[in-house]
Design an enzyme around this catalytic site. Structure first.
Site, PDB file in Angstrom:
ATOM      1  CE  LYS A 108      50.275 -31.365  16.574  1.00  0.00           C
ATOM      2  NZ  LYS A 108      49.666 -31.005  17.876  1.00  0.00           N
ATOM      3  CE  LYS A 194      47.141 -28.143  16.154  1.00  0.00           C
ATOM      4  NZ  LYS A 194      47.984 -27.355  17.059  1.00  0.00           N
ATOM      5  CB  THR A 251      45.097 -25.651  19.223  1.00  0.00           C
ATOM      6  OG1 THR A 251      45.806 -26.883  19.236  1.00  0.00           O
ATOM      7  CG2 THR A 251      45.951 -24.621  18.516  1.00  0.00           C
ATOM      8  CB  SER A 257      47.144 -21.795  21.497  1.00  0.00           C
ATOM      9  OG  SER A 257      46.899 -21.695  20.114  1.00  0.00           O
ATOM     10  NE  ARG A 258      54.526 -21.518  19.133  1.00  0.00           N
ATOM     11  CZ  ARG A 258      55.268 -22.360  18.445  1.00  0.00           C
ATOM     12  NH1 ARG A 258      55.811 -21.975  17.316  1.00  0.00           N
ATOM     13  NH2 ARG A 258      55.469 -23.580  18.873  1.00  0.00           N
ATOM     14  CD  GLU A 284      53.894 -24.615  10.783  1.00  0.00           C
ATOM     15  OE1 GLU A 284      53.309 -24.333   9.711  1.00  0.00           O
ATOM     16  OE2 GLU A 284      55.043 -25.074  10.835  1.00  0.00           O
TER      17      GLU A 284
END
Length: 348
Positions: A108, A194, A251, A257-258, A284
């Site tokens: 992603k 997202k 997310t 969620s990082r 990301e």
């Protein structure tokens, strides 16, 4: 015919989780890693402790550090590197990839320098492979839950329906439900952007702004995703599905969620370099914020949330001031805004 040998590149958290799904579906799964230590641990102890702690991996997953061994003879190849590594791996695949092998990516993000989608990067590096057979897998799916067999639903998209359906058959089982979608652009854009909004959600929570603020952020964030996606040629309905609102919700609200955690730490005053070092894994959304800003300029589209996040991440703007500036923007009629974004009628 169901593929018997499936290779997953690379052995990160998401790659390991997808390998587990495939192994549960009675596939012979090869998990590729550059790390010899990681390969030996998977093969001898059936664990990938860096990414899946002490969870026991199925015996029909074996690891290798040889890309040639992983790819040659495979019925399907699943690419799951960070967005920054996709071009390198796709380039190396050229020597081994058969044109009839099923090819899937589950990454992603956008490529930083070119702002290309991942399927576009793969198509450039594999010119002999039919780009409409490149399948993207996305949707609300934390690796930490998939590997525990928690009920999960994802979406796969490809230009050729047959390719998407083949991947659907490959992955679907009692806990991993797979839907198909013809909109490759929308699925990739939703999955990438997202992460940007999740950074914003973490900032909002870190500042203690509460549920009202986060609900507004998610709603306006979805409008931004849809606005850019529509400008890039996506179908508006994709953003009402798993790759849009589904992935956005999970997310922006999950402890796994990082991107949310990174935003939360930034709001607490932790410098970006320290945040990224602490994570130990790729965030990301940081790279994607740069790409989103570039794409907004390219397609002449307003992305105020992404713009403010860019200023926080890369120009030293305080999170509190960024939120105040967002709240102080000029008056807008919501229905007019929706009509020209993802849930309005597609513009000619």
């Amino acid at each position: 015919m169901t593929p018997k040998k499936v290779s997953v590149l690379v052995a990160g958290s998401w790659g390991t989780a997808l390998a587990t799904v495939l192994a549960d579906n009675d596939m012979d799964v090869t998990l590729w890693s550059r790390s010899r230590h990681q390969v030996e641990e998977i093969n001898s102890l059936h664990r990938n402790s860096r990414f899946s702690q002490d969870i026991q991996l199925p015996p029909n997953i074996r690891a290798t550090d040889s890309l040639e061994e992983a790819v040659i003879g495979a019925d399907a190849v699943i690419l799951v590197p960070p967005s920054s590594g996709m071009r390198e791996i796709a380039c190396k695949l050229r020597a081994y990839m058969d044109a009839n092998t099923l090819l899937v990516h589950a990454t992603k993000g956008f490529e930083a320098d070119t702002v290309l989608r991942m399927s576009e990067v793969i198509a450039e590096e594999l010119p002999g492979y039919d780009k409409d057979n490149i399948v993207v897998l996305s949707g609300p799916s934390h690796a930490e839950e998939v590997i525990l067999k928690s009920p999960t639903a994802v979406v796969v998209a490809a230009g050729h329906t047959e390719a998407a359906e083949a991947v659907q058959d490959l992955f679907i089982n009692s806990y991993f439900r797979v839907y198909t979608n013809p909109d490759v652009i929308g699925v990739e854009v939703g999955g990438a952007l997202k992460n940007v909004i999740a950074l914003g959600a973490g900032l909002s929570d870190g500042l203690g702004f509460g549920d009202n603020a986060k609900a507004a952020l998610l709603t306006r964030g979805l409008a931004e995703i849809g606005r850019l996606g529509l400008a890039m040629g996506a179908s508006p309905m994709t953003f009402a599905g798993l790759a849009g609102i589904g992935d956005l919700v999970v997310t922006c609200t999950s402890k796994h969620s990082r991107n949310w955690r990174a935003g939360y730490m930034l709001a607490k005053g932790v410098p970006l370099d320290e945040v990224l070092a602490t994570m130990g894994m790729v965030v990301e959304g940081v790279r994607t914020t740069k790409a989103a800003r570039a794409l907004a300029h390219k397609f002449q589209t307003e992305l105020p949330i992404a713009e403010e996040l860019y200023r926080v991440l890369f120009e030293g703007k305080s999170p509190k001031t960024a939120v105040e500036d967002l709240m102080g923007r000029g008056r807008t009629h919501e229905m007019e805004d929706i009509a020209r974004t993802s849930f309005g009628k597609r513009q000619p």
